[in-house]
Write a protein that holds these residues in place. Structure first.
Motif, PDB file in Angstrom:
ATOM      1  N   MET A 211      40.803  44.977  32.475  1.00 36.96           N
ATOM      2  CA  MET A 211      39.648  44.208  32.961  1.00 36.96           C
ATOM      3  C   MET A 211      39.297  44.571  34.395  1.00 36.96           C
ATOM      4  N   PHE A 212      40.327  44.670  35.246  1.00 34.86           N
ATOM      5  CA  PHE A 212      40.135  45.020  36.658  1.00 34.86           C
ATOM      6  C   PHE A 212      41.501  45.312  37.253  1.00 34.86           C
ATOM      7  N   LEU A 213      41.502  45.947  38.420  1.00 37.98           N
ATOM      8  CA  LEU A 213      42.745  46.223  39.128  1.00 37.98           C
ATOM      9  C   LEU A 213      42.960  45.134  40.168  1.00 37.98           C
ATOM     10  N   ALA A 214      44.057  44.400  40.029  1.00 40.80           N
ATOM     11  CA  ALA A 214      44.323  43.280  40.921  1.00 40.80           C
ATOM     12  C   ALA A 214      44.451  43.724  42.373  1.00 40.80           C
ATOM     13  N   SER A 215      44.947  44.932  42.590  1.00 38.04           N
ATOM     14  CA  SER A 215      45.108  45.417  43.962  1.00 38.04           C
ATOM     15  C   SER A 215      43.778  45.523  44.694  1.00 38.04           C
ATOM     16  N   GLN A 216      42.668  45.607  43.936  1.00 38.84           N
ATOM     17  CA  GLN A 216      41.345  45.733  44.540  1.00 38.84           C
ATOM     18  C   GLN A 216      40.656  44.392  44.758  1.00 38.84           C
ATOM     19  N   VAL A 217      41.243  43.319  44.235  1.00 41.89           N
ATOM     20  CA  VAL A 217      40.610  42.003  44.390  1.00 41.89           C
ATOM     21  C   VAL A 217      41.518  41.005  45.099  1.00 41.89           C
ATOM     22  N   PHE A 218      42.808  41.287  45.210  1.00 43.10           N
ATOM     23  CA  PHE A 218      43.757  40.329  45.791  1.00 43.10           C
ATOM     24  C   PHE A 218      43.359  39.983  47.224  1.00 43.10           C
ATOM     25  N   ASP A 219      43.300  38.693  47.522  1.00 45.74           N
ATOM     26  CA  ASP A 219      42.870  38.205  48.830  1.00 45.74           C
ATOM     27  C   ASP A 219      44.032  38.317  49.826  1.00 45.74           C
ATOM     28  N   SER A 220      43.842  39.129  50.854  1.00 42.01           N
ATOM     29  CA  SER A 220      44.906  39.385  51.830  1.00 42.01           C
ATOM     30  C   SER A 220      45.217  38.164  52.688  1.00 42.01           C
TER      31      SER A 220
END
Length: 545
Positions: A524-533
């Motif tokens: 669905m998506f790559l979590a590394s690209q959406v994870f809130d820092s």
């Protein structure tokens, strides 16, 4: 948050009030009426979209006219003296050219007598469609086709008188037919189901240990998704071809003369080859008292256009109405991207009842002042003018607007129960409370989304000797959902029920996926690209989903 969960369990175990009998409780889910309401909701959504488009067009045309008028004024002032047709050399208003005065003589008796025959002849010949009528019809049809309702789009165009005389309409019908023929049937047993809780708008407040305590912050961090993460996930899934469908779109349901419902897999759920279906649900849309210090919206409201929005107060005390949670945020996204939803689908809203619904304190305990938790008592002391019937009326308005937008409702149990360790009698008491305090607002439902991600059975089929299943089935439930983040999809379609596992798109799942600890959501998506820092790390698995 942890204390609230403990209080909920204690409240359910000690709750002694006998609920009033709800007449609606024994009513079977009316599938024909549900289909009729669904079609009406689609019509209202299309009407709202046309209204919004018309408003935008009107504003644009107004600007153009204003600009044109300004240009005319400038041009008139620039004309040489004596050349103006409005102003003479002395500046006075000059009379416009005289037109011939036409006198309409009254009709003679003979002419009056022949009028009906002329009218009859005129009625036989239909006037050709105007350019504006054609444009309006094409806009409506394209909106239907964008949502994959190809048959609806074609039927709509063919219902227009003299549609055959319009080359544009007949060409559109042909094009829509080609789009439908290019679609492929979805394998409904491989459809994933994702879900959210309320969105974090203010990480400074949601992750404030001094105010909330470490346990509550760990819970917020594990169970919730930030607005920024939600937006990135929604856009990325759309870009990757995902389309929201309803849970009930996965099956064909039939009802016999005795009201018994039978389900079979839907082999006619058609989407373009590059599109992938996904089911969505939202849990706990009640805006619990325990959320108040963490910077969440406090309720759903209707704005001046009748659209569902959130009432949100920022840390400086300023009130706002806008897209501060999943429901209005997704509505706005799909209004702009109608091809992101199948026939106007949105998602399932799983509701508890002990704190009311949508931020309105609709539960009977608020009125009776019985069995209240400390945060409920505190809220009542701050709202001396509380009127439960007013709260119910406002919540009902929200529920109706949500239905028009394409949202559906499900039980999440009244007290957010873990159904695994409860007896049938405890589940019955809880469900009766849900019927009396939630169903009276949202209407009958046939779906239950189990709280804490639990279930009333293991991965095997529900059996006839499963007393909990038999109870829920007798109460009118046919669709059952748990939480299963171990695999990309899990669907069980049987003749007497439908069951689906859900994937939690929360902080813990995003964190684990970003580290490569799971690949369940990678398609669905790559979590590394959406994870809130801005999240505290590591994200710990605190409590149950």
């Amino acid at each position: 948050m942890d204390e609230n969960e403990a209080n909920k369990q204690e409240l359910n175990e000690n709750y002694g009030q006998e609920p009033d009998e709800a007449a609606a409780y024994d009513q079977e889910f009316d599938y024909e009426e549900a289909d009729r309401q669904l079609e009406e909701q689609r019509r209202l959504r299309r009407q709202k979209r046309r209204r919004n488009v018309a408003i935008q067009k009107a504003a644009f045309i107004t600007l153009l006219l204003a600009a044109a008028a300004a240009a005319v004024v400038v041009a008139l002032w620039a004309l040489p003296e004596g050349r103006s047709f409005l102003f003479g050399s002395g500046g006075g208003l000059t009379q416009p050219p005289q037109t011939e005065h036409i006198v309409v003589e009254p009709a003679t008796e003979t002419e009056v007598q022949t009028e009906p025959m002329q009218t009859e002849t005129t009625a036989v010949t239909e006037a050709p469609l105007s350019a504006a009528e054609v444009a309006s019809a094409l806009e409506e049809a394209r909106l239907l086709a964008a949502g994959y309702d190809y048959d609806g789009a074609i039927s709509y165009l063919q219902s227009i008188p003299s549609y055959e005389s319009s080359a544009e309409i007949t060409a559109a019908i042909a094009d829509i037919g080609k789009s439908k023929n290019a679609c492929v049937a979805v394998d409904v047993t491989t459809v994933p189901h994702i879900f959210y809780h309320s969105l974090i708008n203010d990480t400074d407040r949601a992750f404030n240990v001094e105010v909330l305590g470490q346990g509550a912050v760990d819970g917020m961090n594990a169970w919730m998704t930030t607005v920024e993460e939600f937006d990135k996930i929604t856009q990325t899934m759309y870009d990757n071809g995902y389309v929201f469908v309803r849970l009930r779109d996965l099956v064909v349901q039939s009802v016999d003369e005795n009201g018994n419902v039978t389900f079979t897999p839907n082999t006619n759920l058609l989407l373009p080859p590059d599109k992938k279906p996904v089911v969505l649900s939202v849990d706990d849309l009640s805006y619990y008292h325990s959320y108040e210090a963490a910077g969440y919206p406090d309720k759903l409201v209707l704005d001046e256009n009748g659209d569902v929005k959130c009432h949100y107060v920022t840390s400086d005390g300023v009130e706002h109405i806008g897209d501060y949670d999943v429901v209005p945020r997704l509505n706005s996204f799909l209004d702009a991207h109608p091809d992101g939803a199948y026939k106007g689908a949105r998602g399932l809203i799983a509701l508890t009842g002990y704190n009311g619904v949508f931020g309105y304190r609709t539960d009977a305990d608020y009125e009776l002042r019985e069995n209240l938790m400390s945060d409920q008592s505190e809220w009542l002391s701050q709202h001396p003018d509380f009127n439960r019937q007013t709260e119910i009326a406002e919540a009902t308005r929200i529920a109706e607007a949500l239905k028009q937008d394409g949202w559906e409702f499900a039980s999440h149990t009244w007290g957010h129960l873990s159904v695994t360790n409860k007896t049938v009698d405890e589940l019955r008491v809880d469900n009766e409370k849900w019927v009396n305090n939630v169903q009276n607002i949202v209407g009958p439902v046939d779906t239950i989304i189990f709280a804490h991600g639990n279930d009333i059975g293991n991965w095997e089929d529900y059996s006839s000797d499963n007393e909990k299943y038999q109870y829920f089935k007798s109460a009118g439930y046919n669709f059952f959902c748990n939480v299963d983040g171990s695999q990309p999809y899990w669907v069980q379609i049987r003749s007497n029920y439908v069951r689906q596992g859900r994937i939690d798109l929360d902080g813990y799942m995003l964190y684990q996926s970003s580290l490569g600890e799971t690949t369940v959501i990678d398609d669905m998506f790559l979590a590394s690209q959406v994870f809130d820092s801005r999240r505290p790390t590591p994200v710990v698995a605190n409590g149950e989903a």
